[in-house]
Motif scaffolding. Structure first.
Motif, PDB file in Angstrom:
ATOM      1  N   ALA A  74       0.830  -1.220   0.000  1.00 26.14           N
ATOM      2  CA  ALA A  74       0.000   0.000   0.000  1.00 26.14           C
ATOM      3  C   ALA A  74       0.858   1.260   0.000  1.00 26.14           C
ATOM      4  CB  ALA A  74      -0.931  -0.003   1.211  1.00 26.14           C
ATOM      5  N   CYS A  75       1.918   1.265   0.792  1.00 24.07           N
ATOM      6  CA  CYS A  75       2.792   2.439   0.843  1.00 24.07           C
ATOM      7  C   CYS A  75       3.623   2.568  -0.432  1.00 24.07           C
ATOM      8  CB  CYS A  75       3.675   2.397   2.082  1.00 24.07           C
ATOM      9  SG  CYS A  75       2.756   2.708   3.610  1.00 24.07           S
ATOM     10  N   THR A  76       3.971   1.442  -1.052  1.00 23.46           N
ATOM     11  CA  THR A  76       4.677   1.482  -2.338  1.00 23.46           C
ATOM     12  C   THR A  76       3.804   2.152  -3.380  1.00 23.46           C
ATOM     13  OG1 THR A  76       5.993  -0.480  -1.851  1.00 23.46           O
ATOM     14  CG2 THR A  76       5.752   0.105  -4.172  1.00 23.46           C
ATOM     15  N   ARG A  77       2.520   1.777  -3.413  1.00 24.82           N
ATOM     16  CA  ARG A  77       1.600   2.412  -4.364  1.00 24.82           C
ATOM     17  C   ARG A  77       1.486   3.908  -4.101  1.00 24.82           C
ATOM     18  NH1 ARG A  77      -1.022  -2.418  -3.245  1.00 24.82           N
ATOM     19  NH2 ARG A  77      -2.457  -1.445  -1.762  1.00 24.82           N
ATOM     20  N   ALA A  78       1.380   4.302  -2.843  1.00 26.59           N
ATOM     21  CA  ALA A  78       1.277   5.724  -2.494  1.00 26.59           C
ATOM     22  C   ALA A  78       2.547   6.474  -2.892  1.00 26.59           C
ATOM     23  CB  ALA A  78       1.004   5.880  -0.995  1.00 26.59           C
ATOM     24  N   TYR A  79       3.692   5.864  -2.630  1.00 26.32           N
ATOM     25  CA  TYR A  79       4.993   6.454  -2.971  1.00 26.32           C
ATOM     26  C   TYR A  79       5.109   6.642  -4.485  1.00 26.32           C
ATOM     27  CZ  TYR A  79      10.150   6.534  -3.318  1.00 26.32           C
ATOM     28  OH  TYR A  79      11.450   6.858  -3.595  1.00 26.32           O
ATOM     29  N   MET A  80       4.774   5.605  -5.244  1.00 27.14           N
ATOM     30  CA  MET A  80       4.857   5.689  -6.701  1.00 27.14           C
ATOM     31  C   MET A  80       3.897   6.744  -7.240  1.00 27.14           C
ATOM     32  SD  MET A  80       5.153   1.608  -7.516  1.00 27.14           S
ATOM     33  CE  MET A  80       5.261   1.738  -9.315  1.00 27.14           C
ATOM     34  N   LYS A  81       2.678   6.765  -6.713  1.00 24.33           N
ATOM     35  CA  LYS A  81       1.684   7.742  -7.175  1.00 24.33           C
ATOM     36  C   LYS A  81       2.144   9.162  -6.873  1.00 24.33           C
ATOM     37  CE  LYS A  81      -3.169   8.984  -6.768  1.00 24.33           C
ATOM     38  NZ  LYS A  81      -4.459   8.671  -6.155  1.00 24.33           N
ATOM     39  N   ALA A  82       2.691   9.373  -5.679  1.00 24.17           N
ATOM     40  CA  ALA A  82       3.142  10.712  -5.305  1.00 24.17           C
ATOM     41  C   ALA A  82       4.265  11.198  -6.217  1.00 24.17           C
ATOM     42  CB  ALA A  82       3.609  10.724  -3.850  1.00 24.17           C
ATOM     43  N   LEU A  83       5.245  10.330  -6.465  1.00 23.91           N
ATOM     44  CA  LEU A  83       6.357  10.748  -7.326  1.00 23.91           C
ATOM     45  C   LEU A  83       5.918  10.900  -8.780  1.00 23.91           C
ATOM     46  CD1 LEU A  83       9.412   8.843  -5.833  1.00 23.91           C
ATOM     47  CD2 LEU A  83       8.720  11.205  -5.510  1.00 23.91           C
ATOM     48  N   ASP A  84       4.994  10.058  -9.232  1.00 23.42           N
ATOM     49  CA  ASP A  84       4.459  10.229 -10.581  1.00 23.42           C
ATOM     50  C   ASP A  84       3.719  11.555 -10.703  1.00 23.42           C
ATOM     51  OD1 ASP A  84       5.449   7.973 -11.841  1.00 23.42           O
ATOM     52  OD2 ASP A  84       3.649   6.773 -11.505  1.00 23.42           O
ATOM     53  N   THR A  85       3.054  11.978  -9.646  1.00 25.86           N
ATOM     54  CA  THR A  85       2.337  13.259  -9.652  1.00 25.86           C
ATOM     55  C   THR A  85       3.312  14.425  -9.786  1.00 25.86           C
ATOM     56  OG1 THR A  85       0.574  12.347  -8.293  1.00 25.86           O
ATOM     57  CG2 THR A  85       0.767  14.733  -8.329  1.00 25.86           C
TER      58      THR A  85
END
Length: 52
Positions: free
Chosen positions: A20-31
């Motif tokens: 879950a935190c990996t997904r959040a991390y990836m989404k944040a950096l992609d943003t």
């Protein structure tokens, strides 16, 4: 403490995040700078099939 909190506090690295935190991390950096070309291990971890 969540993985993201542990990351911010310097206890772990991005490679240690749970799915879950990996997904959040990836989404944040992609943003910020995305879409980024993520290593396949990040995708596996985000799916829950890699080692956290």
């Amino acid at each position: 403490m969540t993985c993201v909190e542990a990351l911010a506090d310097g206890w772990i690295t991005p490679q240690d995040l749970c799915p879950a935190c990996t997904r959040a991390y990836m989404k944040a950096l992609d943003t910020i700078s995305g879409p980024l070309l993520w290593h396949e291990n990040f995708h596996r971890r985000a799916e829950g099939t890699g080692t956290p």
